[in-house]
Design an enzyme around this catalytic site. Structure first.
Site, mmCIF file in Angstrom:
data_model
loop_
_atom_site.group_PDB
_atom_site.id
_atom_site.type_symbol
_atom_site.label_atom_id
_atom_site.label_comp_id
_atom_site.label_asym_id
_atom_site.label_seq_id
_atom_site.Cartn_x
_atom_site.Cartn_y
_atom_site.Cartn_z
ATOM 1 N N SER A 109 0.873 -1.429 0.701
ATOM 2 C CA SER A 109 -0.202 0.159 0.470
ATOM 3 C C SER A 109 0.658 1.151 0.306
ATOM 4 O O SER A 109 2.175 1.077 0.356
ATOM 5 C CB SER A 109 -0.569 0.118 0.887
ATOM 6 O OG SER A 109 0.004 -0.087 2.450
ATOM 7 N N HIS A 123 -3.094 7.178 -3.489
ATOM 8 C CA HIS A 123 -2.975 6.313 -3.006
ATOM 9 C C HIS A 123 -3.178 4.695 -3.677
ATOM 10 O O HIS A 123 -4.506 4.846 -4.768
ATOM 11 C CB HIS A 123 -4.477 5.886 -1.905
ATOM 12 C CG HIS A 123 -4.726 4.952 -1.969
ATOM 13 N ND1 HIS A 123 -5.948 4.618 -1.843
ATOM 14 C CD2 HIS A 123 -3.773 3.960 -0.048
ATOM 15 C CE1 HIS A 123 -5.985 3.300 -1.313
ATOM 16 N NE2 HIS A 123 -4.711 2.832 -0.003
ATOM 17 N N ASN A 125 -2.462 0.321 -3.594
ATOM 18 C CA ASN A 125 -3.602 -1.091 -2.392
ATOM 19 C C ASN A 125 -3.364 -2.329 -3.300
ATOM 20 O O ASN A 125 -4.263 -0.936 -4.210
ATOM 21 C CB ASN A 125 -4.008 -1.115 -0.905
ATOM 22 C CG ASN A 125 -4.457 -2.386 -0.166
ATOM 23 O OD1 ASN A 125 -5.351 -2.958 -0.658
ATOM 24 N ND2 ASN A 125 -3.062 -1.547 0.179
ATOM 25 N N ARG A 127 -3.845 -6.193 -2.900
ATOM 26 C CA ARG A 127 -3.171 -7.169 -1.751
ATOM 27 C C ARG A 127 -3.880 -8.876 -1.750
ATOM 28 O O ARG A 127 -5.176 -8.495 -3.058
ATOM 29 C CB ARG A 127 -4.411 -7.263 -0.371
ATOM 30 C CG ARG A 127 -5.526 -5.767 -0.470
ATOM 31 C CD ARG A 127 -6.480 -5.572 0.431
ATOM 32 N NE ARG A 127 -7.734 -5.962 0.343
ATOM 33 C CZ ARG A 127 -8.020 -4.137 -0.140
ATOM 34 N NH1 ARG A 127 -7.251 -3.287 -0.489
ATOM 35 N NH2 ARG A 127 -9.335 -3.594 -0.488
ATOM 36 N N HIS A 157 -7.491 8.176 -15.639
ATOM 37 C CA HIS A 157 -8.187 7.314 -15.639
ATOM 38 C C HIS A 157 -7.769 5.960 -17.533
ATOM 39 O O HIS A 157 -8.084 5.139 -16.897
ATOM 40 C CB HIS A 157 -9.388 7.610 -15.608
ATOM 41 C CG HIS A 157 -10.479 8.100 -14.464
ATOM 42 N ND1 HIS A 157 -11.663 6.837 -13.463
ATOM 43 C CD2 HIS A 157 -9.914 9.481 -13.337
ATOM 44 C CE1 HIS A 157 -11.273 7.212 -12.757
ATOM 45 N NE2 HIS A 157 -10.924 9.454 -12.558
ATOM 46 N N HIS A 187 -20.778 10.903 5.869
ATOM 47 C CA HIS A 187 -21.119 12.452 6.140
ATOM 48 C C HIS A 187 -20.512 13.846 5.873
ATOM 49 O O HIS A 187 -20.995 14.666 6.258
ATOM 50 C CB HIS A 187 -19.876 12.198 7.594
ATOM 51 C CG HIS A 187 -18.538 12.705 7.980
ATOM 52 N ND1 HIS A 187 -17.747 11.902 6.651
ATOM 53 C CD2 HIS A 187 -17.638 13.585 7.903
ATOM 54 C CE1 HIS A 187 -16.197 11.777 6.870
ATOM 55 N NE2 HIS A 187 -16.340 13.146 7.727
ATOM 56 N N ASN A 296 -4.237 -6.348 15.424
ATOM 57 C CA ASN A 296 -3.044 -5.545 15.999
ATOM 58 C C ASN A 296 -1.663 -5.689 15.193
ATOM 59 O O ASN A 296 -0.613 -6.084 15.553
ATOM 60 C CB ASN A 296 -3.112 -6.963 16.847
ATOM 61 C CG ASN A 296 -1.745 -6.627 18.205
ATOM 62 O OD1 ASN A 296 -1.199 -6.000 18.525
ATOM 63 N ND2 ASN A 296 -0.373 -7.180 18.384
ATOM 64 N N GLY A 297 -2.042 -4.755 13.832
ATOM 65 C CA GLY A 297 -0.916 -4.218 13.381
ATOM 66 C C GLY A 297 0.424 -3.638 13.976
ATOM 67 O O GLY A 297 -0.707 -2.706 14.780
ATOM 68 N N ARG A 298 0.936 -3.075 13.393
ATOM 69 C CA ARG A 298 1.924 -2.181 13.846
ATOM 70 C C ARG A 298 1.436 -0.958 13.203
ATOM 71 O O ARG A 298 1.549 -0.088 12.478
ATOM 72 C CB ARG A 298 2.903 -2.174 12.565
ATOM 73 C CG ARG A 298 4.795 -1.162 13.762
ATOM 74 C CD ARG A 298 5.991 -0.639 12.269
ATOM 75 N NE ARG A 298 6.665 -0.044 13.471
ATOM 76 C CZ ARG A 298 7.274 1.122 12.618
ATOM 77 N NH1 ARG A 298 6.895 1.082 11.399
ATOM 78 N NH2 ARG A 298 8.585 1.834 12.736
#
Length: 345
Positions: A109, A123, A125, A127, A157, A187, A296-298
């Site tokens: 990422s 951005h 990512n 996976r 694009h 929001h 519980n990643g960094r």
């Protein structure tokens, strides 16, 4: 020449190859290396600091961060590979059949926050997950400009569409709509930027859209398609590789086009204000952030996507007939950027 998506697929080919994790992991690490090398070249001053980390429950990764570069005020490009006994709730909601299985997840990422307000934040990512008999690819890329340059959004694009079209003619129109849907601040009732592509839970079977909004534009488009021919692991891996490799040709020409433009305090202050939207999205909605925290990643690696400087302003409204107003009125609303050209706009 026969397109890859017309290839006959046998039922047994839905299973990943025995070396799936090694091959995907190698690709994702190589992608991290290629991106970091090219970004250092174009920045000219900044370099990436690498922190290797391990996760107590299993796995680890390498986080690379550039701070105070000439072009990039801050950028992070991370690779992680983690495993464990149980997938977090954020995944099981969409893939309940993975419950009770150990999981293996890996991804690369990246988020870049340029100094110049005229260079967009970007951005990326990509996976891959395995959990017992369940596997899938996911990911995407999106562009967040602060000032409205239609040729930049169109180039981005069109490059992504070209990568998608090599594999299936319906990938880009479906995944573009999914991206517009995903990177949306409910929001604020606005998109985070001009989008790109986004997909998840791709295992080669069923409809292309596997998101939560059954009545949204992406689902409606996907549902209206003729039955999609099954695609095997190799075809999806090839697709993800081409998407990953299309980042540099999609983004670097925009940086080269804008990095020499002069700007003042007005543009800088607007950039810092709009960066606030990025923070809001990542802390409230981003599934990668949620997954990382739930497993519980960094923490430093999970939150390295946040910009180094940002500001909020109460009830800000752009002045009418300004570039800032054009961003709100046109660029933060989904549209067909891939079809844009100077002649028809």
């Amino acid at each position: 020449m026969t397109n890859s998506y017309t290839t006959e697929i046998k039922t047994s080919s839905f299973a990943p190859p025995s070396d799936s994790r090694q091959r995907v992991g190698q690709f994702l690490r190589d992608l991290q290396d290629q991106i970091c090398q090219r970004l250092e070249e174009i920045d000219g001053e900044g370099t990436f600091q690498e922190d290797a980390w391990t996760r107590e429950e299993g796995g680890g990764g390498r986080s690379r961060v550039m701070k105070a570069g000439k072009v990039f005020e801050q950028g992070g490009v991370g690779f992680s590979e983690v495993w464990g006994k149980d997938l977090p709730p954020s995944i099981l909601v969409q893939r309940p059949e993975a419950a009770g299985h150990g999981f293996h997840a890996m991804g690369t990422s990246m988020v870049l926050h340029p100094r110049s307000p005229y260079i967009p934040t970007v951005h990326l990512n990509y996976r891959y997950f395995e959990a017992g008999p369940v596997w899938w690819f996911g990911g995407g890329i999106d562009l967040t400009p602060y000032y409205p340059f239609a040729e930049d959004a169109a180039h981005f694009h069109q490059t992504m569409k070209q990568a998608c079209d090599q594999h299936h003619p319906e990938y880009y129109p479906t995944f573009k709509r999914w991206c517009d849907e995903y990177f949306y601040l409910k929001h604020r009732q606005e998109t985070r930027g001009v989008g790109g592509i986004f997909f998840d839970y791709q295992d080669g079977r069923g409809k292309l859209y596997h998101g939560p909004n059954a009545s949204g534009p992406a689902a409606v488009y996907s549902d209206a398609l003729e039955e999609i021919a099954p695609r095997n692991w190799e075809q999806l891996f090839s697709f993800v590789q081409d998407c990953g490799h299309s980042f540099l040709p999609a983004y670097i020409p925009i940086v080269e086009r804008r990095q020499g433009m002069e700007y003042g305090d007005r543009q800088r202050q607007f950039q810092l204000y709009r960066r606030g939207r990025y923070v809001e999205f990542n802390l409230i909605y981003d599934r990668g952030t949620i997954f990382g925290l739930q497993t519980n990643g960094r923490t430093e690696s999970i939150l390295m996507s946040l910009p180094p400087m940002v500001r909020w302003e109460y009830s800000f409204q752009p002045e009418p007939n300004t570039p800032e107003a054009e961003l709100y009125e046109r660029f933060l609303k989904p549209q067909d950027w891939a079809s844009w050209s100077p002649d028809n706009h």
